[in-house]
Each structure stands twice: as structure tokens, then as C-alpha cells.
Design a protein around this motif. Structure first.
Motif, PDB file in Angstrom:
ATOM      1  N   GLY A   3       0.819  -1.214   0.000  1.00  0.00           N
ATOM      2  CA  GLY A   3       0.000   0.000   0.000  1.00  0.00           C
ATOM      3  C   GLY A   3       0.845   1.252   0.000  1.00  0.00           C
ATOM      4  O   GLY A   3       2.077   1.205  -0.022  1.00  0.00           O
TER       5      GLY A   3
ATOM      6  N   VAL B 168      -6.532   1.979  -5.391  1.00  0.00           N
ATOM      7  CA  VAL B 168      -7.001   0.638  -5.752  1.00  0.00           C
ATOM      8  C   VAL B 168      -6.662   0.332  -7.206  1.00  0.00           C
ATOM      9  O   VAL B 168      -6.197  -0.774  -7.539  1.00  0.00           O
ATOM     10  CB  VAL B 168      -8.521   0.525  -5.499  1.00  0.00           C
ATOM     11  CG1 VAL B 168      -9.071  -0.768  -6.100  1.00  0.00           C
ATOM     12  CG2 VAL B 168      -8.814   0.577  -4.005  1.00  0.00           C
TER      13      VAL B 168
ATOM     14  N   ARG C   3      -6.996  -9.037  -1.196  1.00  0.00           N
ATOM     15  CA  ARG C   3      -7.917  -8.551  -0.173  1.00  0.00           C
ATOM     16  C   ARG C   3      -7.532  -7.124   0.213  1.00  0.00           C
ATOM     17  O   ARG C   3      -6.471  -6.628  -0.169  1.00  0.00           O
ATOM     18  CB  ARG C   3      -7.903  -9.453   1.064  1.00  0.00           C
ATOM     19  CG  ARG C   3      -8.253 -10.901   0.766  1.00  0.00           C
ATOM     20  CD  ARG C   3      -8.446 -11.700   2.032  1.00  0.00           C
ATOM     21  NE  ARG C   3      -8.513 -13.140   1.749  1.00  0.00           N
ATOM     22  CZ  ARG C   3      -8.747 -14.060   2.658  1.00  0.00           C
ATOM     23  NH1 ARG C   3      -8.940 -13.713   3.939  1.00  0.00           N
ATOM     24  NH2 ARG C   3      -8.807 -15.345   2.326  1.00  0.00           N
ATOM     25  N   THR C   4      -8.416  -6.508   0.998  1.00  0.00           N
ATOM     26  CA  THR C   4      -8.234  -5.105   1.394  1.00  0.00           C
ATOM     27  C   THR C   4      -8.346  -4.978   2.906  1.00  0.00           C
ATOM     28  O   THR C   4      -9.196  -5.637   3.537  1.00  0.00           O
ATOM     29  CB  THR C   4      -9.287  -4.213   0.718  1.00  0.00           C
ATOM     30  OG1 THR C   4      -9.234  -4.410  -0.701  1.00  0.00           O
ATOM     31  CG2 THR C   4      -9.048  -2.745   1.042  1.00  0.00           C
TER      32      THR C   4
ATOM     33  N   HIS D  26      -2.463  -8.204   0.463  1.00  0.00           N
ATOM     34  CA  HIS D  26      -3.492  -7.403   1.125  1.00  0.00           C
ATOM     35  C   HIS D  26      -3.144  -5.917   0.942  1.00  0.00           C
ATOM     36  O   HIS D  26      -2.089  -5.472   1.389  1.00  0.00           O
ATOM     37  CB  HIS D  26      -3.562  -7.746   2.614  1.00  0.00           C
ATOM     38  CG  HIS D  26      -4.110  -9.108   2.889  1.00  0.00           C
ATOM     39  ND1 HIS D  26      -5.257  -9.330   3.644  1.00  0.00           N
ATOM     40  CD2 HIS D  26      -3.687 -10.346   2.503  1.00  0.00           C
ATOM     41  CE1 HIS D  26      -5.495 -10.623   3.721  1.00  0.00           C
ATOM     42  NE2 HIS D  26      -4.547 -11.266   3.031  1.00  0.00           N
ATOM     43  N   LEU D  27      -4.043  -5.189   0.294  1.00  0.00           N
ATOM     44  CA  LEU D  27      -3.854  -3.756   0.087  1.00  0.00           C
ATOM     45  C   LEU D  27      -4.333  -3.013   1.332  1.00  0.00           C
ATOM     46  O   LEU D  27      -5.506  -3.121   1.725  1.00  0.00           O
ATOM     47  CB  LEU D  27      -4.640  -3.283  -1.137  1.00  0.00           C
ATOM     48  CG  LEU D  27      -4.590  -1.779  -1.441  1.00  0.00           C
ATOM     49  CD1 LEU D  27      -3.162  -1.324  -1.727  1.00  0.00           C
ATOM     50  CD2 LEU D  27      -5.506  -1.442  -2.612  1.00  0.00           C
TER      51      LEU D  27
ATOM     52  N   LEU E 276      -5.263   0.388   3.209  1.00  0.00           N
ATOM     53  CA  LEU E 276      -5.735   1.736   2.909  1.00  0.00           C
ATOM     54  C   LEU E 276      -6.083   2.458   4.200  1.00  0.00           C
ATOM     55  O   LEU E 276      -6.542   1.833   5.161  1.00  0.00           O
ATOM     56  CB  LEU E 276      -6.964   1.708   1.997  1.00  0.00           C
ATOM     57  CG  LEU E 276      -6.807   1.027   0.637  1.00  0.00           C
ATOM     58  CD1 LEU E 276      -8.158   0.949  -0.067  1.00  0.00           C
ATOM     59  CD2 LEU E 276      -5.800   1.771  -0.223  1.00  0.00           C
TER      60      LEU E 276
ATOM     61  N   GLN F  52     -15.556   0.065  -1.427  1.00  0.00           N
ATOM     62  CA  GLN F  52     -15.620  -1.390  -1.630  1.00  0.00           C
ATOM     63  C   GLN F  52     -16.653  -1.809  -2.656  1.00  0.00           C
ATOM     64  O   GLN F  52     -16.544  -2.890  -3.233  1.00  0.00           O
ATOM     65  CB  GLN F  52     -15.882  -2.086  -0.296  1.00  0.00           C
ATOM     66  CG  GLN F  52     -14.681  -2.083   0.643  1.00  0.00           C
ATOM     67  CD  GLN F  52     -13.441  -2.660  -0.017  1.00  0.00           C
ATOM     68  OE1 GLN F  52     -12.476  -1.935  -0.259  1.00  0.00           O
ATOM     69  NE2 GLN F  52     -13.462  -3.937  -0.346  1.00  0.00           N
TER      70      GLN F  52
ATOM     71  N   ILE G   6      -3.862  -7.707  -6.229  1.00  0.00           N
ATOM     72  CA  ILE G   6      -4.406  -7.592  -4.874  1.00  0.00           C
ATOM     73  C   ILE G   6      -5.488  -8.658  -4.662  1.00  0.00           C
ATOM     74  O   ILE G   6      -6.385  -8.839  -5.492  1.00  0.00           O
ATOM     75  CB  ILE G   6      -4.967  -6.183  -4.640  1.00  0.00           C
ATOM     76  CG1 ILE G   6      -3.880  -5.121  -4.865  1.00  0.00           C
ATOM     77  CG2 ILE G   6      -5.562  -6.059  -3.255  1.00  0.00           C
ATOM     78  CD1 ILE G   6      -2.688  -5.276  -3.959  1.00  0.00           C
TER      79      ILE G   6
ATOM     80  N   ASN H  47     -14.403  -1.827  -5.519  1.00  0.00           N
ATOM     81  CA  ASN H  47     -13.135  -2.527  -5.342  1.00  0.00           C
ATOM     82  C   ASN H  47     -13.376  -4.030  -5.400  1.00  0.00           C
ATOM     83  O   ASN H  47     -14.120  -4.587  -4.577  1.00  0.00           O
ATOM     84  CB  ASN H  47     -12.526  -2.142  -3.987  1.00  0.00           C
ATOM     85  CG  ASN H  47     -11.182  -2.810  -3.737  1.00  0.00           C
ATOM     86  OD1 ASN H  47     -10.572  -3.374  -4.648  1.00  0.00           O
ATOM     87  ND2 ASN H  47     -10.728  -2.759  -2.503  1.00  0.00           N
TER      88      ASN H  47
END
Length: 435
Positions: free
Chosen positions: A244, A365, A375-376, A349-350, A352, A394, A373, A397
Motif C-alpha cells: 500500500g 485501488v 484482499r483489502t 493485502h492492500l 488503505l 468497496q 491484490i 473494489n
């Protein structure tokens, strides 16, 4: 044309000599100061004036241009020429001064001689024309002044009446839309969710806030895909990389995940960092490793990362920390993707920050998409007044939410989410509910 050179002690005396010899129509061609006599440069200075007068009959002039020239001067000149034709012409032998006196009209009175003579020697006729011009200009200015005064007294033109402002859209008074927008949900998402609620609920339910708010929370839960982390020892071997932008809290989140996994009953963990850009980040991760008594590896190349993963292949959980990359630095993002491509089992995993602007989050994103990517994770949700941004981002995303963080404490400030928890964070229950 008659040309003659005059010498005089000063300009005033020279002009008198020129007028006496050549008449008032003479023109000065040049002037210079000379020193005569035997003394040369030490002699007394004398002004030498070269003057000329045109004794030829005036040639017929072409008709005045409709564009160039002063119309007032042309009118005065024509009037004078027409009157002059009735006056007897002087004999050719008369001096120029006598001829000029006979040509003057009886109605013309020459102005008194001014003490200062103009250098360009304007004739009497031209002076009369200029006087008429001035009078005509005065009349013109007076007329314009009257016109301006008349226009000033007139009422200003009335502009067409402005179109009446349309009534606010019915959606602006919709209690469902107001409730959603009050929690930071974007207008287009408000309209979509509110329309879905109106199709699903009866009129009586729509008039009861407690009922429609509960329905909206369930609807939001269906809108948001999530993939919660399973940090139990029975979850199998996991390899997680946190990527990220800078400053979103990747290293702290990694320590929280490691501590939560240890708290679940497993000590089979290894930490790897490829954040060699910041010495403080490496030292911070080593401190966490010492506290939790887990190994920490520092890698500087994709091959080195592959070797570290192979070295700790028996570990149940390997957490990989990465350096923050600017979303606008495409080269750094490609370099990060090359690091993580050495093992296809690594989950990306991004991370944010929930306090960033929605447009920046959506851009991040999109920019990190080449990394692949999976998951977030949203951090710093405790610093937000409303969490509608989670829904707004989301929805667009493709990587589902895995967890949230809500503070600096390790490991307490880590939220392993489910649908009910997430929808309750976006639309907190009990706010403004009425039965």
C-alpha cells in the motif's frame, strides 16, 4: 521655390528677418550655430537659418478622402476658397506680403501677433480653420453631453425575469436518503439503496425509522463482499504480504496480525521485511519480533525473498512487510510486483487509510492492480467521523475486506470483521431510531 540663408544673433531676430524677406508663408528648413570671423572657434556664435518659400501657383488638390483628414478643417478650407474667388488677385510683381493682405476676406480679422512665433510657421488661413474646428468641436461636445444626460435619466433596461429555481428533488427530503448521506454514503449509493428499500418495505415500515434503518444495515451487508482472516492454527499454512501507500500503517498492522495469531494458540510464525528504504521500519519490525519471540528476515531481492520463504516453509504463518509505494510511481509498483511474484501462494493485502479522500482511495485501488491484490484492509477507522467511505470504495473494489484496525495498540486494535459488524460500523444502530 525660393531658398535663402539668414544669420542672426537669436531665433526671434531671425524669424523677423525671414518674415520681412520671404513673407509669413516661409518655412524653416534647418538651423545651426556657427562662429564667424578671424577668431574661428573663439568668435561670437551666430545662428544660421535656412528658410524657403514656394512662389508657385497652388496645384489643384485631389478630392479629400472619405476616410482620412479632418472634416471640419476641409469644410472651413472650402468656405474660405469660395469666398476668395471674388477678390481681385494682386499683380504678379507685388511682394508676397502685399498679395496675402489683398487675398484676405473682408470678414476675416487676423488674430493679434503672438510674441512667440511657431517654428512650423502656421499660416493665417490655417489658424482660422482651426478656430472653426474648435467651435464645431465645442458644439459636438455640448450635444454629446446632452445625449449622455438624457440617457442617464432613462430607466435601465429591464432584464428578463430569472427562471424560478426548481423545487428540491424529492430525494433530498427522503428520510432514507438523509439517513444514509448523514453517515457518509455517496449520493449515487444512497439513491440505489433507498430505492431497493422502498421496493422491499411496506409504506408502514418506511414510516418507522427503527424498521427501515435495520433493513438498510442488512442491505449494506449484502452489498459489501468480505473475506475475513482465519488466524486460527487450524487454518493451514498462510503467507500474507501487506502492500500500500506510505503512512497507512502496514508495519503496525502486520504486528497486530502476528500477535493475534499468537494469541490464538500458535507460535509458528516468521516475519519478513523488504522495506529496506526505511531503517526505522526494519528496526521496528525487529523489536516486534523480539517481543513476540519470532524470527525476522530482511531481504533485498526477489531471489532473497524466495530463499527466505523456503527457509521458513514449515511455519504456519509468514507475514511479509513491504515499503510504501506512491500510487503514482508505476515503476516502484512494478518492482514490488516482481518481488511478490516469486511465490504464487502469497496473499496480497492492500492496506488503505480510512481518513484518505475517497477519490484518492479509488485511485490507489486502481494503481495497485498490477500487484494482483487479493484482499483489502482499512486502517485508522477510529479517526473517521463516519465510515460511509468503506461502502463507497468497496462497492467499486474487487478485492473484499479482510479486517480493520482502529488504533495504535498491538494487538488490541484489530477488528476481525463479519457482515453484521461491518454494516453496524457504517450505520451504527440506535442513532435516531424511533418506533
Amino acid at each position: 521655390m525660393q531658398v535663402k540663408i539668414f544669420e542672426s544673433p537669436d531665433m526671434a531676430t531671425g524669424l523677423k528677418m525671414i518674415r520681412r524677406e520671404l513673407g509669413p508663408d516661409a518655412m524653416i528648413l534647418s538651423t545651426r550655430t556657427i562662429r564667424n570671423g578671424k577668431l574661428g572657434l573663439l568668435g561670437k556664435p551666430v545662428l544660421e537659418i535656412t528658410a524657403a518659400v514656394d512662389n508657385r501657383a497652388p496645384e489643384p488638390q485631389p478630392p479629400p478622402s472619405p476616410v482620412f483628414g479632418n472634416p471640419l478643417r476641409r469644410t472651413a478650407q472650402r468656405a474660405y476658397e469660395q469666398h476668395s474667388t471674388t477678390v481681385d488677385q494682386p499683380p504678379a510683381s507685388d511682394a508676397p506680403t502685399v498679395a496675402l493682405e489683398k487675398k484676405r476676406a473682408p470678414w476675416f480679422t487676423p488674430p493679434p501677433l503672438q510674441p512667440q512665433v511657431e517654428v512650423n510657421n502656421v499660416g493665417v488661413t490655417e489658424q482660422a480653420a482651426m478656430a472653426q474646428e474648435l467651435n464645431a468641436l465645442k458644439e459636438m461636445v455640448a450635444g454629446l453631453s446632452g445625449e449622455i444626460s438624457r440617457m442617464a435619466t432613462q430607466p435601465p433596461p429591464q432584464s428578463p425575469p430569472a427562471a424560478a429555481a426548481p423545487d428540491p428533488a424529492p430525494a433530498g427530503r427522503d428520510p432514507l436518503v438523509n439517513y444514509l448521506s448523514g453517515h457518509g454514503v455517496a449520493p449515487e449509493n444512497c439513491a440505489t439503496i433507498a430505492a431497493f428499500a422502498k421496493e422491499s418495505l411496506s409504506f408502514a415500515d418506511l414510516s418507522r425509522p427503527a424498521v427501515y434503518q435495520s433493513f438498510l444495515r442488512r442491505a449494506i451487508a449484502d452489498f459489501l463482499p468480505i473475506a475475513p482472516l482465519d488466524l486460527s492454527p487450524q487454518g493451514g499454512k498462510r503467507r500474507l504480504a501487506l502492500v500500500g501507500p506510505t503512512g497507512v500503517g502496514k508495519t503496525t498492522t502486520l504486528a497486530k496480525l502476528a500477535a493475534a495469531f499468537l494469541a490464538a494458540g500458535s507460535g509458528s510464525i516468521a516475519l519478513i521485511t523488504i522495506d529496506t528504504y526505511r531503517i526505522a521500519a526494519v528496526e521496528q519490525l525487529k523489536v516486534y519480533g523480539e517481543i513476540m519471540r519470532v524470527p525476522v528476515e530482511v531481504v533485498i531481492s526477489p531471489a532473497h525473498l524466495q530463499a527466505a520463504l523456503e527457509k521458513h516453509r514449515e511455519r504456519d504463518l509468514i507475514l511479509i512487510d513491504t515499503a510504501g509505494r506512491s500510487p503514482r510511481d508505476a515503476i516502484s509498483i512494478e518492482e514490488l510486483a516482481s518481488f511478490l511474484a516469486v511465490d504464487a501462494t502469497v496473499e496480497k493485502h492492500l492496506v488503505l487509510s480510512a481518513v484518505a479522500r475517497e477519490s484518492e482511495l479509488l485511485e490507489t485501488v486502481e494503481r495497485f492492480r498490477p500487484v494482483g491484490i487479493d484482499r483489502t484492509i482499512f486502517t485508522k477507522i477510529d479517526e473517521c467521523g463516519s465510515l460511509g467511505v468503506l461502502l463507497n470504495v468497496q462497492i467499486r473494489n474487487p478485492a473484499p475486506l479482510s479486517c480493520l484496525t482502529n488504533g495504535q495498540r498491538v494487538p488490541e486494535d484489530l477488528l476481525l470483521i463479519d457482515h453484521e459488524t461491518l454494516s453496524g460500523l457504517i450505520l451504527p444502530p440506535g442513532e435516531g431510531s424511533q418506533s
